[in-house]
Design a protein around this motif. Structure first.
Motif, PDB file in Angstrom:
ATOM      1  N   ALA A   4      -7.532  60.116 103.146  1.00  0.00           N
ATOM      2  CA  ALA A   4      -8.772  60.702 103.691  1.00  0.00           C
ATOM      3  C   ALA A   4      -9.061  62.040 103.003  1.00  0.00           C
ATOM      4  CB  ALA A   4      -8.640  60.899 105.191  1.00  0.00           C
ATOM      5  N   VAL A   5      -8.029  62.850 102.841  1.00  0.00           N
ATOM      6  CA  VAL A   5      -8.229  64.163 102.213  1.00  0.00           C
ATOM      7  C   VAL A   5      -8.694  63.992 100.764  1.00  0.00           C
ATOM      8  CG1 VAL A   5      -7.017  66.234 101.376  1.00  0.00           C
ATOM      9  CG2 VAL A   5      -6.690  65.460 103.728  1.00  0.00           C
ATOM     10  N   GLY A  60      -9.059  62.423 112.468  1.00  0.00           N
ATOM     11  CA  GLY A  60     -10.102  62.566 111.446  1.00  0.00           C
ATOM     12  C   GLY A  60      -9.855  61.771 110.172  1.00  0.00           C
ATOM     13  N   GLY A  61      -8.735  61.046 110.126  1.00  0.00           N
ATOM     14  CA  GLY A  61      -8.405  60.318 108.902  1.00  0.00           C
ATOM     15  C   GLY A  61      -9.009  58.929 108.832  1.00  0.00           C
ATOM     16  N   SER A  62      -9.502  58.424 109.962  1.00  0.00           N
ATOM     17  CA  SER A  62     -10.047  57.060 109.927  1.00  0.00           C
ATOM     18  C   SER A  62     -11.172  56.914 110.952  1.00  0.00           C
ATOM     19  CB  SER A  62      -8.937  56.040 110.229  1.00  0.00           C
ATOM     20  OG  SER A  62      -8.425  56.258 111.528  1.00  0.00           O
ATOM     21  N   GLY A  63     -11.881  55.808 110.836  1.00  0.00           N
ATOM     22  CA  GLY A  63     -12.910  55.435 111.810  1.00  0.00           C
ATOM     23  C   GLY A  63     -13.967  56.511 112.012  1.00  0.00           C
ATOM     24  N   ILE A  64     -14.346  56.677 113.268  1.00  0.00           N
ATOM     25  CA  ILE A  64     -15.405  57.638 113.614  1.00  0.00           C
ATOM     26  C   ILE A  64     -15.004  59.056 113.196  1.00  0.00           C
ATOM     27  CG2 ILE A  64     -16.527  58.763 115.587  1.00  0.00           C
ATOM     28  CD1 ILE A  64     -16.497  56.000 117.001  1.00  0.00           C
ATOM     29  N   GLY A  65     -13.738  59.394 113.391  1.00  0.00           N
ATOM     30  CA  GLY A  65     -13.262  60.743 113.052  1.00  0.00           C
ATOM     31  C   GLY A  65     -13.451  61.041 111.571  1.00  0.00           C
ATOM     32  N   GLY A 121      -3.605  63.933 112.021  1.00  0.00           N
ATOM     33  CA  GLY A 121      -3.312  62.539 112.326  1.00  0.00           C
ATOM     34  C   GLY A 121      -1.823  62.297 112.210  1.00  0.00           C
ATOM     35  N   ARG A 122      -1.395  61.125 112.700  1.00  0.00           N
ATOM     36  CA  ARG A 122       0.041  60.854 112.723  1.00  0.00           C
ATOM     37  C   ARG A 122       0.551  60.265 111.416  1.00  0.00           C
ATOM     38  NH1 ARG A 122       0.820  56.856 117.442  1.00  0.00           N
ATOM     39  NH2 ARG A 122      -1.021  56.080 116.398  1.00  0.00           N
ATOM     40  N   ARG A 123      -0.348  59.593 110.693  1.00  0.00           N
ATOM     41  CA  ARG A 123       0.114  58.833 109.519  1.00  0.00           C
ATOM     42  C   ARG A 123      -0.217  59.556 108.214  1.00  0.00           C
ATOM     43  NH1 ARG A 123      -3.201  53.675 111.050  1.00  0.00           N
ATOM     44  NH2 ARG A 123      -4.577  55.378 111.643  1.00  0.00           N
ATOM     45  N   LYS A 124       0.847  59.925 107.499  1.00  0.00           N
ATOM     46  CA  LYS A 124       0.694  60.722 106.276  1.00  0.00           C
ATOM     47  C   LYS A 124      -0.193  60.030 105.238  1.00  0.00           C
ATOM     48  CE  LYS A 124       3.391  63.256 102.828  1.00  0.00           C
ATOM     49  NZ  LYS A 124       2.151  63.510 102.128  1.00  0.00           N
ATOM     50  N   GLN A 125       0.049  58.729 105.080  1.00  0.00           N
ATOM     51  CA  GLN A 125      -0.710  57.981 104.065  1.00  0.00           C
ATOM     52  C   GLN A 125      -2.209  57.999 104.351  1.00  0.00           C
ATOM     53  OE1 GLN A 125       0.901  54.054 103.947  1.00  0.00           O
ATOM     54  NE2 GLN A 125       0.882  54.004 101.709  1.00  0.00           N
ATOM     55  N   VAL A 126      -2.540  57.790 105.633  1.00  0.00           N
ATOM     56  CA  VAL A 126      -3.953  57.771 106.033  1.00  0.00           C
ATOM     57  C   VAL A 126      -4.565  59.157 105.809  1.00  0.00           C
ATOM     58  CG1 VAL A 126      -5.516  57.490 108.018  1.00  0.00           C
ATOM     59  CG2 VAL A 126      -3.560  55.948 107.742  1.00  0.00           C
TER      60      VAL A 126
END
Ligand code: COA
Length: 297
Positions: free
Chosen positions: A52-53, A20-25, A43-48
């Motif tokens: 997003a949050v 949910g942090g990038s793209g369609i999600g 998601g796997r990447r903390k920064q992303v």
């Protein structure tokens, strides 16, 4: 683009969105949030996740991010539980996390095949498995009158066949099968609706930049009369329809949101020519003496 849905169609609901942090999600997270839902993204990447949050919060959306990899059962369990602990309920699970790369079948190692199956197919099932307890009617935070809902994002690759996508096509086929089987079992037993969305090529997504780098776009379009890029918004609107009460009688369906692309065939004859050709063929067969084989006309 403005949403055609009322701003409260998923008000009070809690949605957990993997990938949910990038793209369609991320677009699904944003639209669900704008329509009243509280959002947990995994998601796997903390920064992303962090960015997003904060983007969601800046829109006034209640949002939280949980790091995790859907391939790890313990991560799936922890994130589902954390979502429940944070918001006190779980109504909507969206399985959007996916892995992809272009590779010819002969260059794909079994481990490469397995990696994508693990993320897309097994990851989707694992999340559903862990979420069941919270989504079923009468589950924690939920009344005995209604269950939650699941949306699984797949693709159209497996409807026919796709070049250099054997691993992903196999994984998406497994996702669609999972969607239908859970819809049957969990619909009947727990009042949970399980549906899918099969996006076509969507502009400005990680998938698109991996699968159709700009150098091949124009060439492939020549062969696809219906080729058009969709927007992330298109997928989010389909998701809103399925997750809201608008979709309350929809269960076990995969909505294809690709502008008709999967039906696309090269046009073998121009439209004007077809009229001429068809009439002359008719005329020839009308004028032919009875008993003359078609091959002699
Ligand atoms: N071509 C061929 N094989 C590839 C490959 C490529 N482009 N990329 C990865 N692989 C293979 C690896 O060689 C490895 O197999 P091996 O052990 O037999 O060599 C296997 O896949 C796993 O690769 P690894 O890099 O260890 O996996 P990872 O867990 O770090 O990453 C991916 C997973 C490969 C799916 C990565 O692309 C990813 O994380 N994707 C998520 C984002 C994404 O794809 N978004 C688009 C969604 S549509």
């Amino acid at each position: 683009m403005e949403s055609p849905f009322k701003a409260d169609v998923v008000k009070g609901k809690v949605a957990l969105i993997t990938g949910g942090g990038s793209g369609i999600g991320f677009e699904i997270s944003t639209q669900f949030g704008k329509h009243g839902a509280s959002i947990a993204i995994m998601g796997r990447r903390k920064q992303v996740l962090d960015s997003a949050v904060s983007a969601l919060r800046s829109l006034g959306i209640q949002a939280v991010g949980f790091e995790g990899d859907v391939r790890k059962h313990e991560d799936a369990k922890r994130v589902v539980e954390s979502t429940f602990q944070h918001f006190g309920r779980l109504d909507i699970l969206v399985n959007g996390a996916a892995g992809n790369f272009l590779v010819s079948a002969e260059d794909l190692s079994p481990n490469g095949f397995r990696t994508v199956m693990d993320i897309d197919a097994v990851g989707t099932f694992t999340m559903c498995y862990e979420a069941l307890k919270y989504l079923k009617k009468g589950g924690p935070g939920r009344s005995s009158s209604g269950g939650g809902t699941i949306l699984n994002i797949s693709a159209t690759l497996h409807y026919t066949a796709s070049w250099y996508q054997v691993h992903v096509a196999a994984a998406k086929a497994a996702i669609d099968a999972t969607t239908r089987n859970l819809a049957l079992e969990w619909g009947a037993d727990y009042d949970i609706r399980v549906n899918g969305i099969a996006p076509g090529p969507i502009d400005d997504t990680p998938g698109m930049s991996k699968l159709a780098p700009s150098e091949i776009n124009s060439k492939s379009r020549d062969y696809m009369p219906l080729y058009k890029l969709g927007d992330k918004w298109d997928i989010a609107m389909a998701a809103l329809y399925l997750a809201s009460d608008a979709g309350k009688f929809i269960n076990g369906t995969v909505i294809i949101a690709d502008g008709g692309l999967w039906l696309s065939r090269p046009r073998h004859l121009p439209k004007d020519a077809v009229k001429q050709l068809s009439r002359s063929v008719e005329k020839r067969s009308r004028d032919a003496p009875v008993g003359v084989p078609r091959s002699k006309l």
